[in-house]
Design a protein around this motif. Structure first.
Motif, PDB file in Angstrom:
ATOM      1  N   SER A  16       1.007  -1.234   0.032  1.00 37.80           N
ATOM      2  CA  SER A  16       0.066   0.011  -0.008  1.00 37.80           C
ATOM      3  C   SER A  16       1.020   1.203  -0.104  1.00 37.80           C
ATOM      4  CB  SER A  16      -0.962  -0.068   0.933  1.00 37.80           C
ATOM      5  OG  SER A  16      -0.262  -0.052   2.378  1.00 37.80           O
ATOM      6  N   GLY A  93       6.286  -4.342   6.834  1.00 40.03           N
ATOM      7  CA  GLY A  93       7.403  -3.903   7.749  1.00 40.03           C
ATOM      8  C   GLY A  93       6.958  -2.707   8.555  1.00 40.03           C
ATOM      9  N   GLY A 142      14.727  -7.601   3.961  1.00 43.15           N
ATOM     10  CA  GLY A 142      15.369  -7.408   5.064  1.00 43.15           C
ATOM     11  C   GLY A 142      15.798  -5.883   5.336  1.00 43.15           C
ATOM     12  N   THR A 188      15.595   4.281   2.623  1.00 43.43           N
ATOM     13  CA  THR A 188      14.882   4.415   1.195  1.00 43.43           C
ATOM     14  C   THR A 188      13.842   5.619   1.788  1.00 43.43           C
ATOM     15  OG1 THR A 188      15.407   2.100   0.939  1.00 43.43           O
ATOM     16  CG2 THR A 188      13.733   3.260  -0.392  1.00 43.43           C
TER      17      THR A 188
HETATM   18  N1  LIG Z   1      12.553   2.943   4.043  1.00 43.51           N
HETATM   19  C1  LIG Z   1      13.623   2.396   4.422  1.00 43.51           C
HETATM   20  O1  LIG Z   1      14.783   3.180   4.638  1.00 43.51           O
HETATM   21  C2  LIG Z   1      13.836   0.930   4.705  1.00 43.51           C
HETATM   22  C3  LIG Z   1      15.101   0.302   4.862  1.00 43.51           C
HETATM   23  C4  LIG Z   1      15.417  -0.970   5.084  1.00 43.51           C
HETATM   24  C5  LIG Z   1      14.278  -1.893   5.139  1.00 43.51           C
HETATM   25  N2  LIG Z   1      13.303  -1.397   5.051  1.00 43.51           N
HETATM   26  C6  LIG Z   1      12.060  -2.509   4.798  1.00 43.51           C
HETATM   27  O2  LIG Z   1      11.294  -2.165   3.821  1.00 43.51           O
HETATM   28  C7  LIG Z   1       9.843  -2.494   3.996  1.00 43.51           C
HETATM   29  C8  LIG Z   1       8.904  -1.508   3.453  1.00 43.51           C
HETATM   30  O3  LIG Z   1       8.973  -0.477   4.152  1.00 43.51           O
HETATM   31  P1  LIG Z   1       8.879   0.893   3.468  1.00 43.51           P
HETATM   32  O4  LIG Z   1      10.027   1.728   3.741  1.00 43.51           O
HETATM   33  O5  LIG Z   1       8.356   0.780   2.138  1.00 43.51           O
HETATM   34  O6  LIG Z   1       7.793   1.879   4.526  1.00 43.51           O
HETATM   35  P2  LIG Z   1       6.179   1.763   4.684  1.00 43.51           P
HETATM   36  O7  LIG Z   1       5.978   2.892   3.360  1.00 43.51           O
HETATM   37  O8  LIG Z   1       5.681   2.190   5.612  1.00 43.51           O
HETATM   38  O9  LIG Z   1       5.728   0.461   3.746  1.00 43.51           O
HETATM   39  C9  LIG Z   1       5.533  -0.522   4.935  1.00 43.51           C
HETATM   40  C10 LIG Z   1       4.192  -1.185   4.253  1.00 43.51           C
HETATM   41  O10 LIG Z   1       3.988  -2.650   5.119  1.00 43.51           O
HETATM   42  C11 LIG Z   1       2.472  -2.411   5.232  1.00 43.51           C
HETATM   43  N3  LIG Z   1       2.242  -3.204   6.552  1.00 43.51           N
HETATM   44  C12 LIG Z   1       2.916  -2.910   7.696  1.00 43.51           C
HETATM   45  N4  LIG Z   1       2.570  -3.666   8.689  1.00 43.51           N
HETATM   46  C13 LIG Z   1       1.471  -4.359   8.198  1.00 43.51           C
HETATM   47  C14 LIG Z   1       0.999  -5.627   8.619  1.00 43.51           C
HETATM   48  N5  LIG Z   1       1.072  -6.118  10.099  1.00 43.51           N
HETATM   49  N6  LIG Z   1       0.481  -6.451   7.641  1.00 43.51           N
HETATM   50  C15 LIG Z   1       0.254  -6.088   6.485  1.00 43.51           C
HETATM   51  N7  LIG Z   1       0.947  -5.104   5.988  1.00 43.51           N
HETATM   52  C16 LIG Z   1       1.745  -4.359   6.864  1.00 43.51           C
HETATM   53  C17 LIG Z   1       2.178  -1.229   5.223  1.00 43.51           C
HETATM   54  O11 LIG Z   1       0.727  -1.114   4.845  1.00 43.51           O
HETATM   55  P3  LIG Z   1      -0.439  -0.956   5.693  1.00 43.51           P
HETATM   56  O12 LIG Z   1      -0.183  -0.095   6.813  1.00 43.51           O
HETATM   57  O13 LIG Z   1      -1.573  -0.553   4.677  1.00 43.51           O
HETATM   58  O14 LIG Z   1      -0.864  -2.395   6.553  1.00 43.51           O
HETATM   59  C18 LIG Z   1       2.909  -0.591   4.088  1.00 43.51           C
HETATM   60  O15 LIG Z   1       2.311  -1.140   2.864  1.00 43.51           O
HETATM   61  C19 LIG Z   1       9.930  -2.928   5.440  1.00 43.51           C
HETATM   62  O16 LIG Z   1      10.092  -4.247   5.699  1.00 43.51           O
HETATM   63  C20 LIG Z   1      10.843  -2.294   6.071  1.00 43.51           C
HETATM   64  O17 LIG Z   1      11.504  -2.463   7.134  1.00 43.51           O
HETATM   65  C21 LIG Z   1      12.726   0.157   4.701  1.00 43.51           C
END
Ligand SMILES: NC(=O)c1ccc[n+]([C@@H]2O[C@H](COP(=O)([O-])OP(=O)(O)OC[C@H]3O[C@@H](n4cnc5c(N)ncnc54)[C@H](OP(=O)(O)O)[C@@H]3O)[C@@H](O)[C@H]2O)c1
Length: 246
Positions: A16, A93, A142, A188
């Motif tokens: 999302s 996440g 991860g 990111t």
């Molecule tokens: N951004 C960074 O700097 C970074 C760096 C390293 C790793 N990551 C990893 O990348 C992944 C994506 O994160 P993002 O940066 O894209 O952040 P984001 O925009 O907040 O995306 C997180 C996504 O996970 C969903 N989500 C969270 N809890 C959930 C649950 N219990 N069940 C189903 N969906 C859930 C959220 O959707 P809903 O709230 O609609 O459920 C959203 O679509 C995560 O695993 C994060 O740890 C991010």
């Protein structure tokens, strides 16, 4: 269209926003058939609407990855709609980065439930399908936090280290028919950065996001690269980070 991706049935959690949303668009543009999961129906509908308006194939399923039944429903939807599932991207996440002294037990629980239990729920839902098909790929998202631990990311880093270890353990047991990939992003530019925190940490994360973060399309490219490999080739691990990230 991409030869290896066109027609591939991909289920993706956390679709999302952020990395998941970018990955959905990346794969849809290459002809993948998508089953997208997240909790926020309105945001999921918007992503599905944008993909289908552009001629892509996507459906949304409201999924909370901490619930076993929801992951089973996501996988069942792919199988009912397309007769198979080729890839499960476990991306959902939550970055509840807080100092230990803040005792944010709800945030700690959310990270364990989302990154560890949520990943296991996905494995349990998809593995029997992959075994039956004698093909399939797990792509687990991860973090560089699993490679370099920086305070106050202790709990987040621990759960992402669990993702790394579970992915390698699964890879070793997967046998010759399955592919298992870990994609570990660095900073990111997504709405998730700083979302689960407050005060100085939130300000620092926001500053880092503005100063050095890479676009989510960088991670989507890496996930796409792992998926587009020919059968029998497993890109086991990709670390993708901004050049400016120490
Ligand atoms: N951004 C960074 O700097 C970074 C760096 C390293 C790793 N990551 C990893 O990348 C992944 C994506 O994160 P993002 O940066 O894209 O952040 P984001 O925009 O907040 O995306 C997180 C996504 O996970 C969903 N989500 C969270 N809890 C959930 C649950 N219990 N069940 C189903 N969906 C859930 C959220 O959707 P809903 O709230 O609609 O459920 C959203 O679509 C995560 O695993 C994060 O740890 C991010």
């Amino acid at each position: 269209m991409h030869e290896q991706v066109a027609g591939t049935v991909v289920a993706l959690t956390g679709a999302s926003s952020g990395i998941g949303e970018a990955t959905a668009h990346h794969l849809a543009a290459r002809g993948a058939r998508l089953v997208l999961g997240a909790r926020r129906q309105d945001r999921l509908d918007a992503v599905v609407g944008a993909i289908t308006a552009a001629g892509g194939d996507a459906v949304g399923v409201v999924v909370d990855v901490t619930r076993r039944d929801d992951l089973r429903h996501l996988v069942d939807t792919a199988v009912e709609r397309h007769g198979r599932l080729d890839v499960l991207v476990s991306n959902a996440g939550t970055m509840n980065v807080t100092p230990f002294d803040q005792l944010d037990q709800d945030g700690w629980d959310a990270m364990v439930a989302t990154h560890v239990t949520g990943l296991l729920n996905g494995i349990a839902a998809a593995l029997p399908v992959f075994r039956r098909q004698a093909s399939g790929q797990f792509v687990n998202v991860g973090s560089t936090a699993a490679y370099v631990v920086k305070a106050p990311q202790g709990v987040y880093a621990a759960t992402k280290t669990a993702v790394k270890i579970l992915t390698e353990g699964l890879r070793q047991e997967s046998g010759p028919d399955l592919r298992v990939t870990l994609v570990s992003p660095g900073f990111t530019d997504t709405e998730g950065v700083g979302k689960g925190t407050t005060g100085d940490v939130a300000a620092w994360m926001e500053q880092q996001r503005v100063a050095i973060a890479m676009p989510p399309s960088a991670v989507a490219n890496a996930i796409g690269f792992a998926i587009e490999q020919p059968a029998g080739v497993d890109v086991s691990e990709i670390v993708v980070r901004p050049t400016a990230q120490a």
